[in-house]
Design a protein around this motif. Structure first.
Motif, short mmCIF file in Angstrom:
data_model
loop_
_atom_site.label_atom_id
_atom_site.label_comp_id
_atom_site.label_asym_id
_atom_site.label_seq_id
_atom_site.Cartn_x
_atom_site.Cartn_y
_atom_site.Cartn_z
N ALA A 1 40.10 -5.26 75.18
CA ALA A 1 41.43 -5.79 75.51
C ALA A 1 41.30 -7.12 76.23
CB ALA A 1 42.20 -4.78 76.36
N ARG A 2 40.32 -7.21 77.13
CA ARG A 2 40.11 -8.49 77.82
C ARG A 2 39.67 -9.57 76.84
NH1 ARG A 2 37.82 -5.03 81.88
NH2 ARG A 2 35.71 -5.47 81.15
N GLU A 3 38.83 -9.21 75.89
CA GLU A 3 38.41 -10.18 74.86
C GLU A 3 39.62 -10.65 74.05
OE1 GLU A 3 35.37 -8.58 72.42
OE2 GLU A 3 34.09 -7.97 74.10
N TRP A 4 40.49 -9.71 73.72
CA TRP A 4 41.69 -10.03 72.94
C TRP A 4 42.59 -11.00 73.69
CZ3 TRP A 4 46.69 -7.27 73.65
CH2 TRP A 4 47.63 -7.59 72.66
N ILE A 5 42.79 -10.75 74.99
CA ILE A 5 43.63 -11.66 75.79
C ILE A 5 42.94 -13.01 75.91
CG2 ILE A 5 44.64 -12.02 78.07
CD1 ILE A 5 44.87 -8.99 78.33
N ALA A 6 41.61 -12.99 76.14
CA ALA A 6 40.89 -14.27 76.25
C ALA A 6 40.98 -15.06 74.96
CB ALA A 6 39.43 -13.99 76.61
N ALA A 7 40.88 -14.38 73.81
CA ALA A 7 41.00 -15.07 72.52
C ALA A 7 42.40 -15.63 72.35
CB ALA A 7 40.66 -14.11 71.39
N SER A 8 43.41 -14.88 72.81
CA SER A 8 44.80 -15.37 72.72
C SER A 8 44.99 -16.60 73.59
CB SER A 8 45.77 -14.27 73.15
OG SER A 8 45.65 -13.15 72.32
N VAL A 9 44.42 -16.58 74.80
CA VAL A 9 44.51 -17.75 75.69
C VAL A 9 43.79 -18.93 75.06
CG1 VAL A 9 43.80 -18.65 77.94
CG2 VAL A 9 44.77 -16.34 77.77
N ALA A 10 42.63 -18.67 74.47
CA ALA A 10 41.88 -19.76 73.82
C ALA A 10 42.67 -20.35 72.67
CB ALA A 10 40.54 -19.23 73.33
N LEU A 11 43.36 -19.48 71.89
CA LEU A 11 44.19 -19.99 70.79
C LEU A 11 45.33 -20.84 71.34
CD1 LEU A 11 45.03 -20.08 67.82
CD2 LEU A 11 46.28 -17.93 68.20
N ARG A 12 45.95 -20.36 72.42
CA ARG A 12 47.03 -21.14 73.02
C ARG A 12 46.52 -22.48 73.51
NH1 ARG A 12 49.72 -18.71 78.28
NH2 ARG A 12 47.64 -19.33 79.05
N GLN A 13 45.32 -22.48 74.09
CA GLN A 13 44.76 -23.74 74.57
C GLN A 13 44.45 -24.68 73.40
OE1 GLN A 13 41.42 -22.31 76.80
NE2 GLN A 13 42.61 -22.00 78.69
N ARG A 14 43.93 -24.11 72.29
CA ARG A 14 43.66 -24.96 71.12
C ARG A 14 44.96 -25.54 70.57
NH1 ARG A 14 40.27 -20.62 69.77
NH2 ARG A 14 41.74 -19.94 68.14
N GLU A 15 45.97 -24.68 70.50
CA GLU A 15 47.25 -25.16 69.99
C GLU A 15 47.86 -26.21 70.92
OE1 GLU A 15 49.52 -21.63 69.52
OE2 GLU A 15 48.72 -21.18 67.52
N ALA A 16 47.68 -26.00 72.25
CA ALA A 16 48.20 -26.99 73.20
C ALA A 16 47.49 -28.32 73.04
CB ALA A 16 48.04 -26.46 74.62
N LEU B 1 46.79 -12.18 67.45
CA LEU B 1 46.68 -12.63 68.83
C LEU B 1 48.06 -12.81 69.45
CD1 LEU B 1 43.79 -15.24 68.43
CD2 LEU B 1 43.65 -12.94 69.38
N LEU B 2 48.08 -12.80 70.77
CA LEU B 2 49.33 -12.89 71.52
C LEU B 2 49.81 -14.33 71.61
CD1 LEU B 2 48.31 -10.53 74.44
CD2 LEU B 2 50.11 -10.06 72.78
N GLN B 3 51.12 -14.46 71.71
CA GLN B 3 51.71 -15.79 71.87
C GLN B 3 52.94 -15.68 72.75
OE1 GLN B 3 52.54 -17.38 67.99
NE2 GLN B 3 50.38 -17.74 67.49
N GLY B 4 53.35 -16.81 73.31
CA GLY B 4 54.61 -16.88 74.04
C GLY B 4 54.67 -15.94 75.24
#
Length: 833
Positions: free
Chosen positions: A762-777, A738-741
């Motif tokens: 691709a949209r699912e991948w970005i959404a999952a990356s955003v969700a991971l960032r939100q969980r980490e935040a 997943l994407l970060q930073g």
């Protein structure tokens, strides 16, 4: 085409009953209207007066003026009768059912007296420029005759027999009519006329003109000859004789279409009329409309006898039965099968084995590839984009081995092993849907699969063709490439081992590769050694001689030529542009289609013309003009969707030219838009994939190029991220994919700007990356809260201890008297208290 059947029962001395029936294509039940017209004695008297002046012995100026005035009066009286106020207006009735843009034939069935009225000057026709009048003489004894034109090859011209008077001269000077052969007889004897009518080749059209002919003698003289000519394919007769209308029933009974001059004219004028009708007929107009158009064209010229009422009339064959019986509308295509010839060119699509008959110009290269098939296990054909590699293999090489080899053809795409297995399964006795997986895991041996295919096909050889091999480097990651090449190249390695039973090349692996991907192939550890061991065939540009063959010979194969100098113009357009071979093929296809649609007389005359070539924009502009026309037919929303669609179908080059790529059908939007572009042959829509028809579209269409330049940043980002989101989908639990930073920030920006252009995954991948960032935040915030809470507790704990210490100090007893130690002897006891 709309056919209006108008039955007029009665005469001018009594009520005329009109039965009107309108027949159109796709109409289940044609409307049927019954009307009446009142008696009109004034019109009958005017018509009889006009007839009395029809055949003057000498045309004096006074006589001519009287006849012209009477003609004008007759036309006026006729139109007033049709607009009779006491009954429904016939013209208004037709206007409620017919569109002025339709091709219309009004077939009038009436008595001879009513047929003689000036129907061609009916004022209703002025509002219907594509409508024409034709006639039919009722004959209850007549039987329907199926139209059977002459049996001839596509290369044979239309044959016309012209019977003329002694003073006639050929009138075809400056009137070239290609694909038509004329034979003129000047006042022939009966024996000569019969000899020609019985000609074994047969005739398509017969023209009878001259003062020496009259209905009675002509009918007797031609009785047996006409019957024979009809059996051999005669379809149309043009009559220019005294009282030609009296001869019409005889011709109609034979099943012939007849064009009759109401009043005879000179042979020279009759020939002019025939030429003009044929010219319109060649352009695709039905016979009756071709005659009407010729009338308008010739009335602009002061031809003696063609003014007012002296116009040609078209008579359909007599048929028995009811009025509702359908009638065919005669067109040039009915007589001339070359008008429906299949196009011998293939546009931007690759030639296939089915196109071998029209694939020309590469015979030498085909022979070299065939030699390679017999002599080595790997044949690689390498050439620049647009050089015709796929066509050379599929339409040139494959037909050479159709009778002696089993052939499996595939493209690597994004799933090369699966595509390879799918191609092989067509050759196996029992297709295995898990074959791709078994090949990848080693459960199935590729050599054993090939052996099984050869045994089942009962062929001594197998050709395994990987077309557009560059897709392996544009659509697959390195792991997929390595897995595929290990399987795909195993027969080549086996054949290179002399101890192997495969040293005799029963199998030949053939691949086509774009030249700008040769570096990628030579840096691959598995592929490079084999390419060095088995020298590839390099595809050179076509020579002018080969280009000439590719242009001229396919047309000649279907009986068509190119106008003088046109071939040289096309060769000059591609001579210094070796990658423009698809441009040339597309221009030829557009040239053919344009003439079929816009200038049919050119194609029907067996010739492609300079005028049509200029109209399509030549080789240089044919693709762009065609694509622009199709693009501008769309509304703004569809145009915006087209931009997103086409740019997604291109992979930007990084050190190479842009390449097309296929996209799953489910990842795309509007299916109607896909169908639209597929119908225009610029997209290939298969059962589950969509792609551009050819990469040359990218370079030939300026608008497409500008889209790619504007979108290059987005496209490059898509390419960089494609393998990442594909890997994430393969292992969804792997959060490392997943994407970060900053990478996620960039992805979010593209998502906001190009949401509809991103693939759903691709949209699912970005959404999952955003969700991971939100969980980490959230996790970071909780950690900060717990740290702050712990710190607060520590501070509170320390404060509580300090406070307790002070409390304990406050509770201790207070001493007011103190005694100085004995050892201390203060000088002043006041220091002690």
């Amino acid at each position: 085409m709309v056919l209006v059947l108008l039955d007029c029962d009665g005469n001018l001395n009594q009520v005329v009953t009109l039965t009107l029936e309108i027949q159109a294509e796709g109409q289940a039940t044609p409307p049927r209207i019954v009307d009446r017209l009142p008696p009109n004695l004034a019109l009958a008297e005017c018509y009889e007066q006009w007839r009395s002046l029809a055949h003057p012995c000498a045309s004096t100026p006074e006589h001519l003026a009287q006849r012209q005035a009477l003609t004008a009066t007759l036309i006026q009286e006729f139109n007033q009768w049709l607009r009779s106020e006491s009954h429904d207006n016939l013209g208004d009735t037709l206007r409620t059912h017919l569109d002025p843009t339709d091709d219309i034939v009004v077939l009038v069935q009436a008595s001879v007296g009513l047929q003689g009225l000036p129907w061609q000057q009916w004022d209703w026709l002025t509002q219907y420029p594509k409508a024409a009048i034709a006639f039919r003489t009722p004959d209850p004894r007549a039987e329907a005759r199926e139209l059977k034109p002459r049996d001839r090859t596509a290369l044979q011209p239309l044959r016309i027999l012209m019977v003329l008077g002694q003073q006639s001269e050929p009138e075809d000077r400056d009137r070239p009519l290609p694909a038509i052969e004329f034979c003129r007889l000047i006042e022939p004897s009966r024996a000569q006329l019969h000899q020609h009518l019985w000609d074994a080749q047969g005739w398509d059209i017969l023209c009878l003109s001259g003062a020496h002919l009259n209905p009675e003698n002509t009918a007797q003289m031609l009785h047996h000859g006409l019957k024979k000519a009809v059996k051999q394919g005669l379809v149309v007769v043009l009559l220019n004789i005294i009282d030609g209308l009296a001869f019409v029933p005889t011709l109609a009974a034979l099943g012939l279409y007849t064009i009759v001059m109401r009043e005879p004219v000179s042979d020279a004028v009759a020939q002019t009329v025939l030429y003009q009708i044929l010219r319109n007929f060649q352009r695709g107009q039905p016979l009756s409309l071709a005659v009407r158009t010729a009338q308008a064209q010739l009335q602009a010229v002061d031809w003696d006898g063609l003014e007012g009422m002296g116009l040609p009339m078209v008579y359909y064959p007599a048929m028995g039965g009811s009025l509702s019986q359908s009638y065919g509308v005669l067109t040039w295509d009915d007589l001339n099968p070359t008008a429906t010839l299949p196009c011998p060119y293939r546009g931007l699509g690759a030639f296939t084995a089915a196109d071998a008959a029209v694939f020309r110009g590469r015979q030498t290269m085909v022979e070299r590839l065939a030699y390679g098939v017999y002599s080595q296990p790997l044949v690689a054909l390498i050439g620049a984009a647009g050089m015709g590699k796929s066509s050379l293999v599929l339409a040139g090489l494959v037909p050479q081995f159709a009778s002696e080899a089993a052939i499996a053809i595939f493209r690597p795409g994004t799933t090369p092993l699966h595509n390879l297995a799918t191609a092989l399964m067509k050759l196996l006795p029992e297709p295995d849907p898990l074959l791709a997986l078994k090949l990848a895991t080693g459960e199935a041996n590729f050599l054993a699969v090939i052996k099984s295919a050869l045994q089942h096909q009962q062929q001594p050889r197998l050709l395994l063709i990987a077309d557009q091999f560059e897709e392996l480097f544009t659509g697959c990651d390195r792991t997929t490439q390595a897995e595929f090449l290990e399987v795909f190249l195993s027969p080549v390695h086996a054949a290179d081992t002399t101890a192997s039973p495969w040293h005799t090349p029963k199998l030949t692996v053939i691949l086509t590769l774009r030249a700008d991907f040769l570096e990628a192939a030579l840096t691959d550890a598995q592929l490079a050694p084999l390419l060095c061991r088995h020298q590839p065939e390099l595809l050179m540009p076509m020579t002018p001689k080969a280009c000439h063959a590719a242009i001229v010979e396919p047309a000649e194969a279907v009986g068509v030529s190119l106008e003088s100098g046109l071939t040289e113009r096309m060769i000059a357009a591609v001579e210094n542009e070796p990658g423009r071979l698809p441009w040339l093929e597309f221009a030829l296809t557009r040239l053919w289609d344009y003439q079929r649609e816009q200038e049919p007389e050119g194609l029907r005359s067996h010739q492609l013309t300079h005028h049509a070539y200029d109209a399509i924009g030549g080789v240089e502009q044919a693709i762009a003009r065609y694509a622009e026309q199709a693009y501008h037919h769309l509304n703004r929303a569809a145009q915006a969707q087209t931009r997103r669609l086409f740019t997604r179908l291109v992979q930007p080059g990084q050190g190479t030219a842009p390449a097309r790529r296929s996209i799953p059908l489910d990842d795309l939007g509007d299916r109607d838009l896909l169908t639209y572009w597929a119908d225009h042959q610029l997209l290939v829509v298969e059962s589950d994939r969509v792609e551009l028809v050819h990469e040359v579209l990218i370079h030939a269409w300026d608008r497409f190029q500008s889209w790619l330049l504007e979108d290059r940043g987005f496209q490059l980002w898509q390419e960089r991220s494609r393998s990442q989101w594909q890997q994430w989908h393969q292992a969804r639990s792997d959060e490392d994919k997943l994407l970060q930073g900053m990478a996620l920030t960039e992805a979010e920006q593209w998502l906001a700007q190009r949401d509809t252009e991103l693939a759903p995954r691709a949209r699912e991948w970005i959404a999952a990356s955003v969700a991971l960032r939100q969980r980490e935040a959230r996790s970071r915030r909780w950690r900060q809260l717990w740290f702050a809470a712990g710190l607060l507790l520590a501070v509170l704990w320390a404060g509580a201890i300090r406070w307790q210490h002070h409390q304990e100090q406050d509770k201790a007893p207070t001493r007011t008297n103190r005694t100085c130690p004995a050892a201390v002897q203060p000088l002043d006891r006041e220091w002690c208290s």
